[in-house]
Design a protein around this motif. Structure first.
Motif, short mmCIF file in Angstrom:
data_model
loop_
_atom_site.label_atom_id
_atom_site.label_comp_id
_atom_site.label_asym_id
_atom_site.label_seq_id
_atom_site.Cartn_x
_atom_site.Cartn_y
_atom_site.Cartn_z
N ASP A 238 35.32 -2.18 -17.27
CA ASP A 238 33.89 -1.88 -17.15
C ASP A 238 33.68 -0.39 -17.08
OD1 ASP A 238 33.26 -4.54 -17.06
OD2 ASP A 238 33.42 -4.66 -14.88
N LEU A 239 34.49 0.24 -16.27
CA LEU A 239 34.36 1.68 -16.09
C LEU A 239 34.57 2.38 -17.43
CD1 LEU A 239 33.86 3.87 -14.06
CD2 LEU A 239 36.29 3.90 -13.52
N GLY A 240 35.59 1.94 -18.16
CA GLY A 240 35.84 2.51 -19.48
C GLY A 240 34.62 2.37 -20.38
N ASN A 241 34.01 1.19 -20.37
CA ASN A 241 32.83 0.97 -21.21
C ASN A 241 31.68 1.86 -20.80
OD1 ASN A 241 33.81 -0.90 -22.96
ND2 ASN A 241 33.37 -2.64 -21.62
N ILE A 242 31.52 2.03 -19.50
CA ILE A 242 30.42 2.87 -19.02
C ILE A 242 30.65 4.32 -19.45
CG2 ILE A 242 29.40 3.85 -16.95
CD1 ILE A 242 29.63 1.08 -15.68
N ILE A 243 31.88 4.79 -19.31
CA ILE A 243 32.17 6.16 -19.73
C ILE A 243 31.92 6.32 -21.22
CG2 ILE A 243 33.96 7.92 -19.93
CD1 ILE A 243 35.30 6.48 -17.48
N LYS A 244 32.39 5.34 -21.98
CA LYS A 244 32.20 5.38 -23.43
C LYS A 244 30.72 5.49 -23.79
CE LYS A 244 32.84 1.86 -26.96
NZ LYS A 244 33.63 0.67 -27.27
N ARG A 245 29.91 4.63 -23.17
CA ARG A 245 28.48 4.64 -23.50
C ARG A 245 27.79 5.89 -22.99
NH1 ARG A 245 25.04 -0.25 -24.58
NH2 ARG A 245 23.88 1.64 -24.99
N THR A 246 28.23 6.36 -21.84
CA THR A 246 27.63 7.58 -21.30
C THR A 246 27.92 8.76 -22.22
OG1 THR A 246 28.16 6.69 -19.12
CG2 THR A 246 27.37 8.95 -19.21
N LEU A 247 29.15 8.83 -22.70
CA LEU A 247 29.53 9.93 -23.59
C LEU A 247 28.69 9.92 -24.88
CD1 LEU A 247 33.40 10.43 -23.58
CD2 LEU A 247 31.67 12.19 -23.32
N THR A 248 28.42 8.73 -25.39
CA THR A 248 27.65 8.69 -26.64
C THR A 248 26.21 9.15 -26.43
OG1 THR A 248 27.09 6.35 -26.32
CG2 THR A 248 29.01 6.83 -27.67
N ARG A 249 25.77 9.25 -25.17
CA ARG A 249 24.43 9.77 -24.89
C ARG A 249 24.38 11.28 -25.08
NH1 ARG A 249 20.57 6.63 -25.10
NH2 ARG A 249 19.37 8.08 -23.85
N LEU A 250 25.52 11.92 -25.02
CA LEU A 250 25.54 13.39 -25.11
C LEU A 250 25.36 13.84 -26.55
CD1 LEU A 250 28.57 14.34 -22.84
CD2 LEU A 250 26.17 14.10 -22.20
N PRO A 251 24.81 15.06 -26.73
CA PRO A 251 24.77 15.62 -28.09
C PRO A 251 26.17 15.68 -28.66
CG PRO A 251 23.55 17.00 -26.55
CD PRO A 251 24.23 15.95 -25.73
N GLU A 252 26.26 15.46 -29.95
CA GLU A 252 27.56 15.37 -30.61
C GLU A 252 28.44 16.60 -30.35
OE1 GLU A 252 27.29 14.42 -34.81
OE2 GLU A 252 29.26 15.37 -35.01
N GLU A 253 27.81 17.77 -30.42
CA GLU A 253 28.60 19.00 -30.28
C GLU A 253 29.21 19.14 -28.89
OE1 GLU A 253 25.56 21.74 -31.45
OE2 GLU A 253 24.76 21.84 -29.41
N GLN A 254 28.53 18.59 -27.89
CA GLN A 254 29.11 18.63 -26.54
C GLN A 254 30.20 17.56 -26.39
OE1 GLN A 254 25.89 18.25 -23.69
NE2 GLN A 254 24.82 20.04 -24.52
N ARG A 255 29.88 16.43 -26.97
CA ARG A 255 30.82 15.32 -26.85
C ARG A 255 32.18 15.66 -27.43
NH1 ARG A 255 30.65 10.48 -30.05
NH2 ARG A 255 28.87 11.40 -31.10
N ILE A 256 32.17 16.28 -28.61
CA ILE A 256 33.45 16.54 -29.27
C ILE A 256 34.29 17.52 -28.46
CG2 ILE A 256 32.66 18.39 -30.81
CD1 ILE A 256 34.45 17.14 -32.93
N VAL A 257 33.62 18.52 -27.86
CA VAL A 257 34.36 19.49 -27.05
C VAL A 257 34.98 18.79 -25.84
CG1 VAL A 257 34.15 21.55 -25.64
CG2 VAL A 257 32.96 21.43 -27.82
N ILE A 258 34.19 17.95 -25.20
CA ILE A 258 34.72 17.23 -24.03
C ILE A 258 35.94 16.38 -24.41
CG2 ILE A 258 34.23 15.38 -22.38
CD1 ILE A 258 31.46 16.43 -22.07
N ILE A 259 35.83 15.69 -25.53
CA ILE A 259 36.94 14.83 -25.94
C ILE A 259 38.19 15.66 -26.24
CG2 ILE A 259 37.75 13.18 -27.69
CD1 ILE A 259 34.83 12.25 -27.94
N MET A 260 38.00 16.76 -26.94
CA MET A 260 39.17 17.58 -27.29
C MET A 260 39.81 18.21 -26.06
SD MET A 260 38.00 19.42 -30.77
CE MET A 260 39.36 19.27 -31.87
N LYS A 261 38.98 18.52 -25.09
CA LYS A 261 39.51 19.16 -23.89
C LYS A 261 40.10 18.14 -22.93
CE LYS A 261 40.53 22.51 -21.41
NZ LYS A 261 41.49 23.49 -21.93
N GLU A 262 39.28 17.17 -22.57
CA GLU A 262 39.70 16.24 -21.52
C GLU A 262 40.82 15.30 -21.96
OE1 GLU A 262 39.38 15.54 -18.44
OE2 GLU A 262 37.98 17.12 -17.91
N TYR A 263 40.72 14.81 -23.16
CA TYR A 263 41.69 13.79 -23.57
C TYR A 263 42.84 14.36 -24.40
CZ TYR A 263 37.95 10.71 -22.06
OH TYR A 263 36.98 10.08 -21.33
#
Lengths: 231, 206
Positions: B133-158
């Motif tokens: 559930d937590l994974g799904n919530i994070i996934k959906r929350t991330l898709t709420r962010l502007p694409e340019e922010q999302r991609i940076v977060i993914i590249m950095k965090e993961y």
């Protein structure tokens, strides 16, 4: 956050991208600045939350075979790949099997199994009417042929257990052939399946196929001879 | 297969491949496919699209590897290819995605996240939230962010790239990368707060 510089430094600090001196300096600041401390704590929490998202394993297993290209170059490459100066036996077997697939994926070989003598031959029709066009059909045919070829090799060389593995392998290849109808050559699913079956096959049979490499070698040589005669 | 290949560096495998050894390329593929997939999946949030992108990226790598000048930089090179393919993929599917994400207030989205995960008592999420559930919530929350922010977060965090590397791959100044990261995380944090996802939920989930 008020200060942009601090914002950037905070990120660098949290992700450990500051040098020793800057880090110490920032820690001094952190001890005094409540705002930075709060922001850092929140950053840590958000980051920890993000890391709870795990991606389910997609079970990918992609394998590449050589693309269509000048066949003479490719055959040279194959021989080079199978027999560099000194090669570990297990490795050469792996190469051998890869080569069987590579070979079948870019020229038109025909494998003939003679049931009476238990031998098989291989011939090529690179200059034959099948060259060019109709890639799909060709590949289907090639996969079918490689299936037969491995069938024969295993049948001639191996014991019962290997026969069962041969059957598994054949089932996989049949599945590929069945599903490849009306599809392009480089479809991911096909690559994956070929990859799975190939890998499973020689992982299971690790180091037990030493004589197979000779067969593959002979096949390549025979193919080369045939080609030269046609030239 | 190829036991010895397993111990070779990427640069050596690239060398072997360029000398005609297809198995060395396959070893590179085995080594990288999962990581590229994870990245693409987190960015595109679609299993099939992500697989498609990984396949295209690897085929591109196969065809263009000889053009890579500095083999030490294979990692950012292959990621750059993947990022660009992901972006193309998003553009192609943009109409679909826009309707999926038609704007709601974060609050509403929050309610939706809970109900879609079968959670009714939002004051006590701890009892109900599991890892998935937590994974799904994070996934959906991330898709709420502007694409340019999302991609940076993914590249950095993961993926753990350095800010400088991300800047290079995305072809934007490093400070831009950092501010996108910062605002992205702040946004994320706000959404999570609305959802009552706090320290307790994160660190004590069942």
């Amino acid at each position: 956050m008020k200060c942009d510089k601090k914002q950037s430094e905070l990120l660098d600090y949290y992700y450990d991208e500051l040098n020793e001196a800057s880090r110490k300096q920032f820690e001094l600041h952190l001890a005094k600045c409540e705002e930075c401390e709060t922001v850092l704590e929140e950053l840590k929490l958000t980051s920890a939350t993000l890391r709870k998202w795990e991606v389910p394993d997609p079970k990918l297993n992609m394998v590449f075979v050589a693309e269509k290209a000048a066949w003479t170059e490719k055959i040279k490459d194959i021989i080079h790949a199978i027999f560099p100066e000194k090669l570990h036996p297990a490795k050469s077997v792996a190469y051998g099997f890869a080569a069987v697939f590579i070979m079948f994926s870019f020229t038109n070989f025909e494998a003939n199994y003679d049931a009476d003598t238990g031998s098989f031959g291989i011939s090529t029709s690179v200059f034959g009417k099948k060259t060019g066009g109709a890639n799909e059909e060709l590949l289907l045919e090639q996969l079918q042929l490689s299936q037969n070829l491995i069938d024969v090799i295993v049948q001639n060389r191996l014991d019962e257990q290997d026969m069962r593995q041969r059957d598994d392998f054949n089932q996989l290849v049949s599945a590929i052939i069945m599903e490849m109808d009306n599809r392009d050559y480089l479809v991911r699913q096909d690559l994956e399946r070929v990859g799975y079956s190939l890998q499973a096959f020689y992982e299971i049979n690790d180091r037990r196929f030493e004589d197979v490499k000779d067969i593959v070698y002979q096949d390549v040589m025979l193919a080369l001879q045939t080609v030269e005669i046609k030239k | 297969m190829g036991h010895d290949l397993a111990y070779l560096e990427d640069t050596e495998l690239i060398g072997n491949f360029l000398n005609g050894d297809i198995n060395s390329f396959n070893r590179l593929v085995l080594r990288w496919q999962k990581r590229l997939y994870n990245f693409s999946y987190r960015y595109l949030t679609d299993e099939e699209q992500a697989k498609e992108v990984v396949q295209l990226a690897l085929i591109k790598a196969y065809k263009n590897l000889k053009k890579l000048k500095n083999r030490e930089r294979f990692s950012s090179w292959i990621f750059q290819i993947t990022v660009n393919l992901c972006k193309d993929n998003l553009k192609q599917n943009s109409r679909k995605r826009h309707t999926e994400l038609s704007d709601e207030v974060i609050q509403n989205e929050g309610e939706h996240l809970y109900s879609s995960n079968g959670i009714t008592d939002r004051n006590n999420p701890m009892d109900i939230l599991n890892q998935q559930d937590l994974g799904n919530i994070i996934k959906r929350t991330l898709t709420r962010l502007p694409e340019e922010q999302r991609i940076v977060i993914i590249m950095k965090e993961y993926e753990g790239f350095k800010f400088a590397e991300i800047a290079e791959m995305l072809n934007v100044p490093i400070n831009t990368v950092k501010s996108r990261m910062y605002y992205g995380l702040t946004q994320m944090q706000k959404i999570l707060k609305k959802l009552n996802i706090d320290r307790e939920v994160i660190f004590n989930e069942v």
